[in-house]
Design a protein around this motif. Structure first.
Motif, mmCIF file in Angstrom:
data_model
loop_
_atom_site.group_PDB
_atom_site.id
_atom_site.type_symbol
_atom_site.label_atom_id
_atom_site.label_comp_id
_atom_site.label_asym_id
_atom_site.label_seq_id
_atom_site.Cartn_x
_atom_site.Cartn_y
_atom_site.Cartn_z
ATOM 1 N N LEU A 53 5.390 2.288 -0.230
ATOM 2 C CA LEU A 53 4.549 3.619 -0.389
ATOM 3 C C LEU A 53 4.891 4.521 0.830
ATOM 4 C CD1 LEU A 53 1.199 2.301 -1.344
ATOM 5 C CD2 LEU A 53 2.763 3.198 -2.856
ATOM 6 N N ALA A 54 5.016 4.112 1.895
ATOM 7 C CA ALA A 54 5.407 5.258 3.058
ATOM 8 C C ALA A 54 6.748 5.631 3.007
ATOM 9 C CB ALA A 54 5.144 4.023 4.615
ATOM 10 N N GLU A 55 7.615 4.894 2.096
ATOM 11 C CA GLU A 55 8.756 5.670 2.368
ATOM 12 C C GLU A 55 8.994 6.373 0.812
ATOM 13 O OE1 GLU A 55 11.217 2.105 2.694
ATOM 14 O OE2 GLU A 55 10.641 1.916 4.504
ATOM 15 N N LEU A 104 -1.866 6.587 8.354
ATOM 16 C CA LEU A 104 -2.296 5.820 9.322
ATOM 17 C C LEU A 104 -2.444 4.114 8.655
ATOM 18 C CD1 LEU A 104 -5.349 6.404 11.616
ATOM 19 C CD2 LEU A 104 -5.282 4.065 10.463
ATOM 20 N N ALA A 105 -3.147 4.202 7.607
ATOM 21 C CA ALA A 105 -3.174 2.895 7.096
ATOM 22 C C ALA A 105 -1.617 2.340 6.659
ATOM 23 C CB ALA A 105 -4.085 2.886 5.636
ATOM 24 N N LEU A 106 -0.685 3.020 6.111
ATOM 25 C CA LEU A 106 0.335 2.349 5.770
ATOM 26 C C LEU A 106 1.060 2.173 6.929
ATOM 27 C CD1 LEU A 106 1.361 4.596 2.566
ATOM 28 C CD2 LEU A 106 0.173 2.242 2.733
ATOM 29 N N GLY A 107 0.820 2.942 8.126
ATOM 30 C CA GLY A 107 1.495 2.702 9.431
ATOM 31 C C GLY A 107 1.428 1.431 10.029
ATOM 32 N N ILE A 108 -0.016 0.748 9.658
ATOM 33 C CA ILE A 108 -0.368 -0.334 10.420
ATOM 34 C C ILE A 108 -0.213 -1.833 9.312
ATOM 35 C CG2 ILE A 108 -2.772 -0.248 9.912
ATOM 36 C CD1 ILE A 108 -3.102 -1.266 12.783
ATOM 37 N N ALA A 109 -0.193 -1.421 7.970
ATOM 38 C CA ALA A 109 -0.200 -2.637 7.201
ATOM 39 C C ALA A 109 1.208 -3.164 6.529
ATOM 40 C CB ALA A 109 -0.800 -2.233 6.073
ATOM 41 N N GLU A 125 -3.297 -12.144 4.750
ATOM 42 C CA GLU A 125 -2.898 -13.325 5.238
ATOM 43 C C GLU A 125 -3.176 -13.137 6.651
ATOM 44 O OE1 GLU A 125 1.352 -13.682 4.694
ATOM 45 O OE2 GLU A 125 1.158 -13.139 2.543
ATOM 46 N N PRO A 126 -3.468 -14.349 7.652
ATOM 47 C CA PRO A 126 -3.635 -14.228 9.059
ATOM 48 C C PRO A 126 -2.502 -13.472 9.648
ATOM 49 C CG PRO A 126 -3.567 -16.415 8.103
ATOM 50 C CD PRO A 126 -3.133 -15.652 6.951
ATOM 51 N N GLY A 127 -3.122 -12.657 10.646
ATOM 52 C CA GLY A 127 -2.028 -11.984 11.576
ATOM 53 C C GLY A 127 -1.236 -10.801 10.899
ATOM 54 N N LYS A 128 -1.939 -10.400 9.600
ATOM 55 C CA LYS A 128 -1.645 -9.294 8.895
ATOM 56 C C LYS A 128 -2.338 -8.289 8.431
ATOM 57 C CE LYS A 128 2.823 -11.465 7.424
ATOM 58 N NZ LYS A 128 3.641 -12.106 6.390
ATOM 59 N N VAL A 129 -2.108 -7.135 7.959
ATOM 60 C CA VAL A 129 -2.948 -6.214 7.458
ATOM 61 C C VAL A 129 -2.744 -5.737 6.036
ATOM 62 C CG1 VAL A 129 -4.004 -3.600 7.778
ATOM 63 C CG2 VAL A 129 -3.532 -4.969 9.844
ATOM 64 N N THR A 130 -3.723 -5.842 5.115
ATOM 65 C CA THR A 130 -3.520 -5.365 3.747
ATOM 66 C C THR A 130 -4.521 -3.906 3.840
ATOM 67 O OG1 THR A 130 -3.321 -7.449 3.085
ATOM 68 C CG2 THR A 130 -4.075 -5.584 1.459
ATOM 69 N N ALA A 131 -3.767 -3.160 3.506
ATOM 70 C CA ALA A 131 -4.680 -1.439 3.664
ATOM 71 C C ALA A 131 -4.896 -1.294 1.946
ATOM 72 C CB ALA A 131 -3.503 -0.510 3.780
ATOM 73 N N VAL A 132 -5.965 -0.991 1.792
ATOM 74 C CA VAL A 132 -6.671 -0.428 0.463
ATOM 75 C C VAL A 132 -6.797 0.911 0.651
ATOM 76 C CG1 VAL A 132 -8.319 -0.769 -1.538
ATOM 77 C CG2 VAL A 132 -7.575 -2.866 0.081
ATOM 78 N N ILE A 133 -6.150 1.712 -0.438
ATOM 79 C CA ILE A 133 -6.284 3.247 -0.175
ATOM 80 C C ILE A 133 -6.708 3.783 -1.517
ATOM 81 C CG2 ILE A 133 -4.855 3.542 1.749
ATOM 82 C CD1 ILE A 133 -2.609 4.448 0.006
ATOM 83 N N VAL A 176 -5.776 -12.654 13.467
ATOM 84 C CA VAL A 176 -6.972 -12.333 12.747
ATOM 85 C C VAL A 176 -6.147 -11.768 11.395
ATOM 86 C CG1 VAL A 176 -9.034 -10.913 12.370
ATOM 87 C CG2 VAL A 176 -8.374 -12.156 14.486
ATOM 88 N N GLY A 177 -6.602 -11.867 10.219
ATOM 89 C CA GLY A 177 -6.138 -11.360 8.740
ATOM 90 C C GLY A 177 -7.085 -9.780 8.576
ATOM 91 N N ILE A 178 -6.499 -8.972 8.398
ATOM 92 C CA ILE A 178 -7.467 -7.563 8.140
ATOM 93 C C ILE A 178 -7.437 -6.907 6.849
ATOM 94 C CG2 ILE A 178 -7.901 -5.378 9.144
ATOM 95 C CD1 ILE A 178 -6.963 -6.707 12.195
ATOM 96 N N LEU A 179 -8.267 -6.669 6.276
ATOM 97 C CA LEU A 179 -8.544 -5.763 5.165
ATOM 98 C C LEU A 179 -8.949 -4.480 5.566
ATOM 99 C CD1 LEU A 179 -7.880 -5.407 1.885
ATOM 100 C CD2 LEU A 179 -10.587 -5.934 1.909
ATOM 101 N N LEU A 180 -8.005 -3.356 5.538
ATOM 102 C CA LEU A 180 -8.416 -2.047 6.076
ATOM 103 C C LEU A 180 -8.554 -0.869 5.084
ATOM 104 C CD1 LEU A 180 -8.748 -0.213 8.713
ATOM 105 C CD2 LEU A 180 -6.475 0.107 8.850
ATOM 106 N N ILE A 181 -9.584 -0.586 4.770
ATOM 107 C CA ILE A 181 -9.721 0.660 3.848
ATOM 108 C C ILE A 181 -9.811 2.009 4.717
ATOM 109 C CG2 ILE A 181 -11.445 2.056 2.573
ATOM 110 C CD1 ILE A 181 -12.284 -0.979 1.345
#
Length: 234
Positions: free
Chosen positions: A220-222, A195-200, A26-34, A184-189
């Protein structure tokens, strides 16, 4: 405007690298792929960028089908990829790297350069330097800047922190956070799960090319047990 992936299947040679994956950016959000090495993460990014063929499922941006389109069409639609490995044109200067990226998009080259150098002023200071002589962290900045030249609405970033010093990773995370704030929508691998879960906001876990989790990153982080089961299996 949302990037929606449904039932995605990706072949890499004779191997099915991605099996029936669903995700939303989504716009303005991060989806992490781990996931572990070989989980299909990079193949996912390359398929969404139009580099690897999609053999099943759909990719839609604001409802418009992007499935089967090539890299230039996907970039023109507003999606830019930053592949793994700090990929730059090593024999060209920083400035010529960015100009080459800008040449793929019509109009406004000077304005795009100014916008990109505003994000990375450290690159502006050495714009005449050959990209091949830069450190790994500086090359990753150039790779990100290359993608920003197209003014993307969505960024696909593969292993941004790979092999980089913590200070550089912190700097790049700041850029991602700023881009997110701009919508900006971001897909982050990312290899570093914390790190990934902290920003997504949301996360997908891939194992063996298959989706083992798709939901809030915070869950997942919790819950380390939930993360472990998704990542490694029971």
């Amino acid at each position: 405007m949302t990037l929606v992936v449904t039932g995605l299947v990706v072949q890499d040679g004779n191997r099915t690298a991605v099996h029936n994956v669903d995700l939303t950016v989504e716009p303005g959000k991060v989806t992490a792929v781990i996931g572990a090495n070989g989980a299909g993460k990079s193949e996912l990014v390359l398929a969404l960028a139009g580099v690897l063929p999609v053999t099943g499922g759909e990719v839609r941006l604001d409802g418009a089908a992007l499935t089967g389109k090539g890299p230039e069409a996907i970039r023109r639609a507003g999606i830019a990829a930053v592949p793994e490995g700090h990929r730059v044109l090593t024999d060209l200067s920083i400035d010529d790297n960015l100009r080459a990226a800008g040449s793929l998009i019509r109009g406004g080259l000077a304005e795009r350069l100014a916008e990109t150098y505003a994000v990375f002023p450290e690159l502006a200071e050495r714009k005449a330097q050959l990209a091949g002589t830069l450190s790994g962290g500086q090359q990753q900045m150039v790779a990100l800047a290359h993608a920003l030249m197209s003014r993307p609405r969505f960024l696909l970033i593969d292993e941004m922190s790979l092999g980089l010093a913590p200070l550089i990773v912190k700097r790049l995370l700041g850029v991602v956070t700023d881009l997110k704030a701009r919508g900006v929508g971001i897909l982050l691998i990312e290899q570093f799960t914390d790190l990934a879960l902290g920003i997504a906001e949301s996360a997908v876990v891939l194992r063996g090319g298959k989706m083992r989790y798709n939901g809030p990153a915070s869950a997942l982080a919790e819950d380390s047990r939930l993360l472990h089961e998704a990542y490694f299996g029971i």
